[in-house]
Design an enzyme around this catalytic site. Structure first.
Site, PDB file in Angstrom:
ATOM      1  N   ASP A  19       0.829  -1.213   0.000  1.00  0.00           N
ATOM      2  CA  ASP A  19       0.000   0.000   0.000  1.00  0.00           C
ATOM      3  C   ASP A  19       0.861   1.261   0.000  1.00  0.00           C
ATOM      4  O   ASP A  19       1.986   1.260   0.512  1.00  0.00           O
ATOM      5  CB  ASP A  19      -0.913  -0.033   1.246  1.00  0.00           C
ATOM      6  CG  ASP A  19      -2.072   0.947   1.133  1.00  0.00           C
ATOM      7  OD1 ASP A  19      -2.369   1.418   0.012  1.00  0.00           O
ATOM      8  OD2 ASP A  19      -2.677   1.251   2.186  1.00  0.00           O
ATOM      9  N   ASN A  67     -11.118  -2.395  -5.258  1.00  0.00           N
ATOM     10  CA  ASN A  67     -10.360  -1.390  -6.021  1.00  0.00           C
ATOM     11  C   ASN A  67     -11.050  -0.976  -7.328  1.00  0.00           C
ATOM     12  O   ASN A  67     -10.674   0.024  -7.936  1.00  0.00           O
ATOM     13  CB  ASN A  67      -8.929  -1.869  -6.303  1.00  0.00           C
ATOM     14  CG  ASN A  67      -8.028  -1.834  -5.080  1.00  0.00           C
ATOM     15  OD1 ASN A  67      -7.140  -2.662  -4.917  1.00  0.00           O
ATOM     16  ND2 ASN A  67      -8.236  -0.873  -4.189  1.00  0.00           N
TER      17      ASN A  67
HETATM   18  C1  IPE Z   1      -5.448  -2.698  -0.182  1.00  0.00           C
HETATM   19  O1  IPE Z   1      -5.130  -1.356  -0.272  1.00  0.00           O
HETATM   20  C2  IPE Z   1      -5.405  -3.347  -1.537  1.00  0.00           C
HETATM   21  C3  IPE Z   1      -4.089  -3.489  -2.155  1.00  0.00           C
HETATM   22  C4  IPE Z   1      -2.950  -3.161  -1.619  1.00  0.00           C
HETATM   23  C5  IPE Z   1      -4.098  -4.058  -3.475  1.00  0.00           C
HETATM   24  P1  IPE Z   1      -6.247  -0.229  -0.413  1.00  0.00           P
HETATM   25  O2  IPE Z   1      -5.525   1.055  -0.532  1.00  0.00           O
HETATM   26  O3  IPE Z   1      -7.190  -0.573  -1.504  1.00  0.00           O
HETATM   27  O4  IPE Z   1      -7.026  -0.329   0.962  1.00  0.00           O
HETATM   28  P2  IPE Z   1      -7.862   0.783   1.745  1.00  0.00           P
HETATM   29  O5  IPE Z   1      -8.854   1.351   0.765  1.00  0.00           O
HETATM   30  O6  IPE Z   1      -6.911   1.809   2.222  1.00  0.00           O
HETATM   31  O7  IPE Z   1      -8.503   0.058   2.883  1.00  0.00           O
HETATM   32  C1  IPE Z   2      -1.695   0.274  -3.314  1.00  0.00           C
HETATM   33  O1  IPE Z   2      -1.460   1.640  -3.345  1.00  0.00           O
HETATM   34  C2  IPE Z   2      -1.907  -0.305  -4.689  1.00  0.00           C
HETATM   35  C3  IPE Z   2      -3.315  -0.657  -4.989  1.00  0.00           C
HETATM   36  C4  IPE Z   2      -4.298  -0.640  -4.140  1.00  0.00           C
HETATM   37  C5  IPE Z   2      -3.609  -1.090  -6.347  1.00  0.00           C
HETATM   38  P1  IPE Z   2      -2.636   2.694  -3.293  1.00  0.00           P
HETATM   39  O2  IPE Z   2      -3.053   3.008  -4.680  1.00  0.00           O
HETATM   40  O3  IPE Z   2      -3.744   2.231  -2.415  1.00  0.00           O
HETATM   41  O4  IPE Z   2      -1.917   3.955  -2.654  1.00  0.00           O
HETATM   42  P2  IPE Z   2      -2.517   4.945  -1.566  1.00  0.00           P
HETATM   43  O5  IPE Z   2      -3.007   4.140  -0.432  1.00  0.00           O
HETATM   44  O6  IPE Z   2      -3.612   5.696  -2.243  1.00  0.00           O
HETATM   45  O7  IPE Z   2      -1.363   5.825  -1.206  1.00  0.00           O
HETATM   46 MG    MG Z   3      -4.131   2.430  -0.452  1.00  0.00          MG
END
Ligand code: IPE
Ligand code: IPE
Ligand code: MG
Length: 241
Positions: A19, A67
């Site tokens: 993340d 997502n």
């Molecule tokens: C979890 O991260 C999913 C992945 C790392 C693929 P998210 O960024 O989607 O999770 P939330 O929305 O912060 O809970």
């Molecule tokens: C994790 O990074 C990757 C996916 C969920 C695909 P994020 O896209 O959630 O990055 P933040 O949490 O917005 O910084």
């Molecule tokens: Mg995230």
């Protein structure tokens, strides 16, 4: 048993919630996809660090069932990135003895992407150095629901006696049925939540939440987190002996 000379036991299966890509890009005044590209580049280094750390299984969360709620531009950019990544990394993965598997619901993914995933699974099927599992369109609740649906079908067809359905039988229907449960789950970016990752499998996993954003997560930090796991006292509900 002396115990003293024994090597400390590290985690055989590490799962990572990768993340922080979006925030990493934002800090640089760049679009979110820039962060996803930087994040994808990190994966190779972490996979390559596994054998030395004794990590036999690595499971990474690449895209969740939630997502899809992101903008169409981000979702399609991510899908393109997965296409590119799987195409480009194939050779290295095959040569390095990495066995690749995917978990998650493939039904909603583009057929061309699913084809790449199937091929990669097939091409690496005899590898055994590191078992890399990529969670793509994966959600823990979705996985358990799909497993329950399959089990219900078998019961309805008279193949399974409902009285014999136990935790083991349900686990046999999960996407992860061939994998051991994760010993350690790492989440980067400072968020302390599971976000629907490996809900069933992580019932007794150790968790480590680190502040580093995923594109900055180095091999050295990975080694530190894996090392810290060794000092933990896992009890599985029992009284320490
Ligand atoms: C979890 O991260 C999913 C992945 C790392 C693929 P998210 O960024 O989607 O999770 P939330 O929305 O912060 O809970
Ligand atoms: C994790 O990074 C990757 C996916 C969920 C695909 P994020 O896209 O959630 O990055 P933040 O949490 O917005 O910084
Ligand atoms: Mg995230």
């Amino acid at each position: 048993m002396s115990g003293k000379s024994e090597k400390p036991i590290g985690p055989a299966h590490v799962a990572i919630i990768m993340d922080g890509n979006g925030r990493w890009a934002q800090k640089r005044g760049k679009p979110r996809l820039f962060g996803h590209h930087a994040g994808a580049k990190r994966v190779r280094e972490i996979v390559e660090a596994c054998p030395d750390l004794g990590v036999k299984y690595l499971t990474i969360f690449a895209f969740s069932t939630e997502n899809w709620k992101r903008t169409q531009a981000e979702v399609s950019g991510l899908m393109k990135l997965f296409h590119r990544y799987l195409t480009r990394e194939t050779r290295v993965l095959v040569e390095n003895g990495i066995r690749v598997r995917f978990i998650g619901d493939r039904m909603r993914l583009e057929p061309t992407l699913v084809e790449l995933m199937d091929n990669l699974e097939l091409m690496t099927a005899d590898n055994d150095a590191v078992h890399l599992t990529v969670a793509l369109n994966y959600g823990g609740r979705d996985e358990v629901t799909r497993a329950a649906r399959r089990l219900c079908r078998e019961v309805a067809a008279g193949k399974v006696d409902p009285e014999r359905v136990d935790a083991e039988e349900l686990a046999r229907h999960l996407d992860t049925y061939v994998l051991p449960d994760p010993d350690l789950v790492i989440r980067t970016s400072g968020e302390a939540r599971i976000s629907n990752f490996l809900l069933w499998q992580s019932a007794y996993s150790e968790y480590d939440f680190v502040d580093t954003l995923w594109p900055d997560f180095t091999k050295a930090e990975f080694a530190r987190v894996v090392g810290a796991y060794v000092a933990r006292d896992r009890r599985f509900g029992a009284v320490p002996g």
